[in-house]
Design a protein around this motif. Structure first.
Motif, mmCIF file in Angstrom:
data_model
loop_
_atom_site.group_PDB
_atom_site.id
_atom_site.type_symbol
_atom_site.label_atom_id
_atom_site.label_comp_id
_atom_site.label_asym_id
_atom_site.label_seq_id
_atom_site.Cartn_x
_atom_site.Cartn_y
_atom_site.Cartn_z
ATOM 1 N N VAL A 62 13.840 0.734 1.382
ATOM 2 C CA VAL A 62 14.138 0.381 2.766
ATOM 3 C C VAL A 62 13.369 -0.887 3.149
ATOM 4 O O VAL A 62 12.140 -0.902 3.130
ATOM 5 C CB VAL A 62 13.739 1.527 3.726
ATOM 6 C CG1 VAL A 62 14.145 1.179 5.148
ATOM 7 C CG2 VAL A 62 14.369 2.835 3.289
ATOM 8 N N GLY B 280 7.184 -9.461 -0.040
ATOM 9 C CA GLY B 280 8.217 -8.429 -0.078
ATOM 10 C C GLY B 280 8.312 -7.745 -1.433
ATOM 11 O O GLY B 280 8.880 -6.653 -1.556
ATOM 12 N N SER C 15 6.410 8.671 -0.692
ATOM 13 C CA SER C 15 5.226 7.920 -0.270
ATOM 14 C C SER C 15 5.692 6.645 0.435
ATOM 15 O O SER C 15 6.827 6.208 0.241
ATOM 16 C CB SER C 15 4.383 7.558 -1.487
ATOM 17 O OG SER C 15 5.031 6.554 -2.233
ATOM 18 N N PRO C 16 4.818 6.028 1.275
ATOM 19 C CA PRO C 16 5.215 4.789 1.959
ATOM 20 C C PRO C 16 5.723 3.742 0.969
ATOM 21 O O PRO C 16 6.666 3.008 1.252
ATOM 22 C CB PRO C 16 3.909 4.324 2.606
ATOM 23 C CG PRO C 16 3.100 5.550 2.781
ATOM 24 C CD PRO C 16 3.468 6.465 1.659
ATOM 25 N N ARG C 17 5.094 3.705 -0.190
ATOM 26 C CA ARG C 17 5.466 2.727 -1.195
ATOM 27 C C ARG C 17 6.867 2.990 -1.761
ATOM 28 O O ARG C 17 7.670 2.085 -1.918
ATOM 29 C CB ARG C 17 4.423 2.814 -2.305
ATOM 30 C CG ARG C 17 4.390 1.716 -3.268
ATOM 31 C CD ARG C 17 3.358 2.115 -4.318
ATOM 32 N NE ARG C 17 3.636 1.415 -5.535
ATOM 33 C CZ ARG C 17 3.196 0.192 -5.763
ATOM 34 N NH1 ARG C 17 2.468 -0.430 -4.879
ATOM 35 N NH2 ARG C 17 3.496 -0.406 -6.884
ATOM 36 N N LYS D 203 11.973 3.165 13.519
ATOM 37 C CA LYS D 203 10.718 3.448 12.809
ATOM 38 C C LYS D 203 10.682 4.873 12.265
ATOM 39 O O LYS D 203 9.909 5.154 11.351
ATOM 40 C CB LYS D 203 9.530 3.220 13.737
ATOM 41 C CG LYS D 203 9.263 1.746 14.006
ATOM 42 C CD LYS D 203 8.060 1.598 14.903
ATOM 43 C CE LYS D 203 7.852 0.152 15.302
ATOM 44 N NZ LYS D 203 6.843 0.052 16.368
ATOM 45 N N ASN E 166 12.274 4.795 8.541
ATOM 46 C CA ASN E 166 11.448 4.511 7.357
ATOM 47 C C ASN E 166 10.061 5.146 7.457
ATOM 48 O O ASN E 166 9.113 4.694 6.816
ATOM 49 C CB ASN E 166 11.370 3.017 7.069
ATOM 50 C CG ASN E 166 10.628 2.252 8.130
ATOM 51 O OD1 ASN E 166 10.378 2.768 9.210
ATOM 52 N ND2 ASN E 166 10.273 1.018 7.824
ATOM 53 N N ALA F 14 9.333 1.963 0.755
ATOM 54 C CA ALA F 14 9.457 0.503 0.853
ATOM 55 C C ALA F 14 10.276 -0.085 -0.295
ATOM 56 O O ALA F 14 10.766 -1.195 -0.207
ATOM 57 C CB ALA F 14 8.069 -0.134 0.899
ATOM 58 N N ALA G 157 10.369 -6.366 11.337
ATOM 59 C CA ALA G 157 9.774 -5.955 12.602
ATOM 60 C C ALA G 157 10.181 -6.929 13.709
ATOM 61 O O ALA G 157 10.617 -8.046 13.452
ATOM 62 C CB ALA G 157 8.255 -5.899 12.478
ATOM 63 N N TYR H 216 12.315 -3.636 6.043
ATOM 64 C CA TYR H 216 12.128 -3.518 7.487
ATOM 65 C C TYR H 216 11.743 -4.882 8.060
ATOM 66 O O TYR H 216 10.773 -5.494 7.621
ATOM 67 C CB TYR H 216 11.038 -2.481 7.758
ATOM 68 C CG TYR H 216 10.668 -2.310 9.199
ATOM 69 C CD1 TYR H 216 11.586 -1.826 10.123
ATOM 70 C CD2 TYR H 216 9.388 -2.616 9.648
ATOM 71 C CE1 TYR H 216 11.239 -1.656 11.450
ATOM 72 C CE2 TYR H 216 9.027 -2.449 10.981
ATOM 73 C CZ TYR H 216 9.963 -1.973 11.875
ATOM 74 O OH TYR H 216 9.629 -1.809 13.188
ATOM 75 N N ILE I 225 7.683 5.182 9.525
ATOM 76 C CA ILE I 225 6.515 4.590 10.188
ATOM 77 C C ILE I 225 6.074 5.562 11.278
ATOM 78 O O ILE I 225 4.901 5.788 11.495
ATOM 79 C CB ILE I 225 6.866 3.206 10.774
ATOM 80 C CG1 ILE I 225 7.005 2.178 9.644
ATOM 81 C CG2 ILE I 225 5.786 2.750 11.747
ATOM 82 C CD1 ILE I 225 7.346 0.783 10.109
ATOM 83 N N GLN J 208 12.607 -7.174 -1.235
ATOM 84 C CA GLN J 208 12.267 -5.778 -1.537
ATOM 85 C C GLN J 208 13.410 -5.118 -2.305
ATOM 86 O O GLN J 208 13.265 -4.005 -2.777
ATOM 87 C CB GLN J 208 12.015 -4.989 -0.232
ATOM 88 C CG GLN J 208 10.684 -5.262 0.421
ATOM 89 C CD GLN J 208 10.544 -4.544 1.759
ATOM 90 O OE1 GLN J 208 10.645 -5.150 2.813
ATOM 91 N NE2 GLN J 208 10.311 -3.228 1.723
ATOM 92 N N GLU J 209 14.534 -5.796 -2.376
ATOM 93 C CA GLU J 209 15.752 -5.275 -2.998
ATOM 94 C C GLU J 209 16.102 -3.905 -2.442
ATOM 95 O O GLU J 209 16.265 -2.923 -3.191
ATOM 96 C CB GLU J 209 15.595 -5.216 -4.520
ATOM 97 C CG GLU J 209 15.309 -6.582 -5.110
ATOM 98 C CD GLU J 209 15.394 -6.587 -6.617
ATOM 99 O OE1 GLU J 209 14.594 -5.865 -7.227
ATOM 100 O OE2 GLU J 209 16.262 -7.284 -7.158
ATOM 101 N N PRO J 210 16.227 -3.851 -1.104
ATOM 102 C CA PRO J 210 16.433 -2.538 -0.478
ATOM 103 C C PRO J 210 17.878 -2.069 -0.592
ATOM 104 O O PRO J 210 18.790 -2.875 -0.763
ATOM 105 C CB PRO J 210 16.091 -2.818 0.985
ATOM 106 C CG PRO J 210 16.479 -4.237 1.196
ATOM 107 C CD PRO J 210 16.257 -4.941 -0.117
ATOM 108 N N PRO K 19 5.999 -3.671 -2.823
ATOM 109 C CA PRO K 19 6.270 -2.273 -3.207
ATOM 110 C C PRO K 19 6.613 -2.113 -4.687
ATOM 111 O O PRO K 19 6.503 -1.021 -5.235
ATOM 112 C CB PRO K 19 7.476 -1.887 -2.346
ATOM 113 C CG PRO K 19 7.505 -2.870 -1.236
ATOM 114 C CD PRO K 19 6.904 -4.130 -1.754
#
Lengths: 251, 356
Positions: free
Chosen positions: A78, A99, A70-72, A46, A49, A75, A82, A80, A51, A152-154, A102
């Motif tokens: 990355v 997903g 920013s969190p966005r 956590k 990313n 995201a 959970a 995630y 959190i 999310q295409e991380p 973002p």
């Protein structure tokens, strides 16, 4: 190098959980973070990313310091998965579509729907697309969570105990899937694990945490019985079965 | 990632299309019921005359007065209150991740009622005049609303606090709601005991949730608050979906969960408080409507919230019309009817939850 963690430390209510943690993950690599219960594996994940905010150190994803994003923005790079995801009354398609959040400002576009559709096919979830996720089995729900992270295409995928609540067949199927995605799409992945044997079989690299520090790290073939015995405080043997190292506790 | 080769399945498009049709159907039903509700009552007015009057065409002055000054504001108040309470309920159920969340079950309504009673008695909101229709009006509605809001906010903060420290399980939430409801009801009773007869009449009368007391000015205020909150809630529909998938998952998707939860609770409380301050306590709408709608079109807030908006308006409008007509010429406050309707549904939710 996609993920680069430098000198990271974290404290909970003033007492340190871990410190001086350093490692990196390259494209196409799956890293397993291992160690006894309560050593801070999930917390470590956590912190990557953002959190949780680490007390010290820096996390770079594609050379960008995540604490400045920013969190966005995080995201977008990355994904995630959970440890637990809740099952509400969503269809599989809509649950995975989340997903894309973002990347979407206001309205979902055709492109987003196409990406979800392709991901469902790739993960063999297509036939379930209009089922509500509160009617799925644990294994199917976990696949949905992985699919959601993938759309999310991380560049980096984080998985927290992806197999903890699954039976043997589903454990293998999820990890095969993760491994395939990492190999095919050349992304980096970090997962926390309890089950040493599945970790040894599917991950490329390992990182043992012990008493708040990195005890050992390296490629999977570098794991030794002494290392495992030391980390878990239990004498073990390491055998090779069908080309895979297997940990056996000694009596 | 190379996920760009997919084609959108036809059955998924059909599925979302059906949800849109359901929402449009609710809107159409709402408009038809609005006209029907205005036409029904002690003085019979045909729907054609209602439409003519609403369209500004030439009708008898008597019809004009009944439609414009009596029935239209009441019907619109029912629609706005139903829509607002349902939205507040749907949002609370999502951000507390709890099927029993609603302004009424969490004690927020009772807190608002206490705040209003306090302002009637202590804060100078209590210049009471007897209305021409035999009713009692609160003549300083903004002080009353502010006070109701303050206390409902307090209740909301307590709930968020309890949810944080003990987890938002259904049991914890309902018990907290029971405790808060009892506390604020006791507070209201305490005030009532020391109130003079005019104040007492105002307080008691006020706790009956009744849409008949809305005038055009008050209607404007609650409509404004409801629409503003609705826009915010709709804008965050996808964020509520993410929270439904779990806090950790939502954070991983870039949602600022704590901020969203606090803002949602505050706005849902503001919405509830303003509706209650002007109309009195109308229970169970906020609980029942989201559940009914969710059973039909699922939990995706991008569709659930608009459907709750129109569905809540429709349900309360029908309830209000029935309450007006049931014991005609006497009119029943709509809150009595919604409680009769809502309590069995509440039990049903509990039983269903136990089985699964």
């Amino acid at each position: 190098m996609i993920l680069n963690v430098r000198d990271m430390g974290f404290a909970y209510n003033g007492s340190p959980v871990f410190q001086d943690v350093e490692f990196s993950v390259d494209p196409g690599e799956l890293l397993a973070v291992l160690g006894p219960n309560g050593v801070g594996k999930t917390t470590l994940l956590k912190c990557i990313n953002a959190i949780h905010a680490p007390r010290s150190g820096t996390v770079y994803v594609d050379q960008r310091d995540v604490s400045r994003l920013s969190p966005r923005e995080i995201a977008r790079d990355v994904g995630y998965v959970a440890q637990r995801s809740e099952a509400a009354r969503f269809t599989v398609f809509d649950a995975v579509l989340m997903g894309r959040k973002p990347h979407v400002r206001w309205r979902v576009g055709e492109e987003d729907l196409r990406i979800v559709s392709a991901a469902l096919k790739r993960l063999d979830l297509d036939r379930l697309r209009l089922r509500h996720i509160d009617t799925l089995s644990g294994g199917e729900l976990q696949k949905v969570a992985v699919a959601r992270a993938l759309v999310q295409e991380p560049r980096l995928l984080l998985l927290d105990e992806p197999t903890s609540s699954l039976d043997l067949k589903n454990q293998i199927s999820i990890l095969r899937l993760v491994r395939r995605v990492v190999d095919e799409h050349d992304i980096a992945a970090v997962m926390t694990m309890h089950d040493l044997n599945t970790a040894l079989r599917f991950a490329h690299k390992f990182l043992f945490l012990k008493q708040g520090r990195v005890f050992a790290a390296g490629h999977m073939h570098e794991v030794t019985a002494d290392m495992v015995s030391e980390v878990y405080g239990l004498p073990v043997q390491l055998r090779i079965i069908d080309g895979h190292p297997v940990v056996l506790p000694c009596h | 990632m190379h996920f760009h080769d997919g084609e959108v399945p036809v059955d998924y498009r059909r599925y979302t299309g059906r949800k849109l049709i359901f929402i449009v159907g609710l809107l159409a039903g709402l408009l038809i019921c609005l006209v029907a509700s205005i036409s029904l009552g002690a003085a019979d007015i045909s729907m054609v005359h209602v439409l003519k009057s609403l369209g500004g065409l030439d009708v008898a002055p008597r019809v004009e007065i009944i439609v414009r000054n009596i029935r239209l504001p009441q019907a619109l108040a029912a629609v706005v209150a139903g829509a607002g309470l349902s939205m507040a309920g749907a949002v609370m159920q999502s951000i507390l991740r709890n099927p029993l969340g609603s302004p009424f079950t969490l004690g927020i309504s009772h807190a608002a009622a206490f705040g209003a009673a306090l302002s009637v008695m202590v804060l100078g909101g209590g210049v009471i005049t007897s209305g021409t229709g035999g009713g009692v009006n609160v003549t300083a509605p903004y002080i009353t609303t502010a006070s109701a809001f303050g206390f409902s906010l307090l209740a909301a903060l307590i709930i968020v606090g309890v949810a944080r420290s003990r987890g938002a399980t259904p049991e914890t939430m309902v018990l907290t709601g029971v405790a808060l409801g009892a506390l604020f009801t006791a507070g209201t009773m305490f005030l009532q005991f020391f109130a003079d007869d005019v104040q007492l009449a105002a307080m008691v009368f006020w706790t009956f949730g009744d849409t008949a007391r809305a005038s055009w000015g008050e209607l404007g205020s609650i409509t404004l608050v409801t629409l503003a909150c609705t826009v915010y809630f709709l804008f965050n529909g996808w964020n509520y979906n993410a929270i439904d998938a779990g806090d950790e998952t939502a954070r991983g998707l870039g949602v600022r969960v704590e901020r969203l939860r606090m803002a949602g609770m505050l706005l849902a409380s503001l919405l509830t408080a303003s509706l209650i301050a002007f109309l009195g306590i109308i229970g169970f709408v906020g609980l029942v409507v989201p559940h009914m709608v969710r059973r039909i079109i699922g939990a995706d807030h991008r569709y659930l919230l608009p459907a709750c908006f129109f569905g809540g308006g429709l349900l309360l409008l029908i309830s209000d019309t029935v309450a007006r007509l049931l014991f005609s010429p006497h009119t029943l406050p709509v809150s009595v009817l919604t409680a009769f309707m809502g309590a069995p549904v509440f039990l049903f939710i509990i039983l269903k939850g136990r089985r699964s």
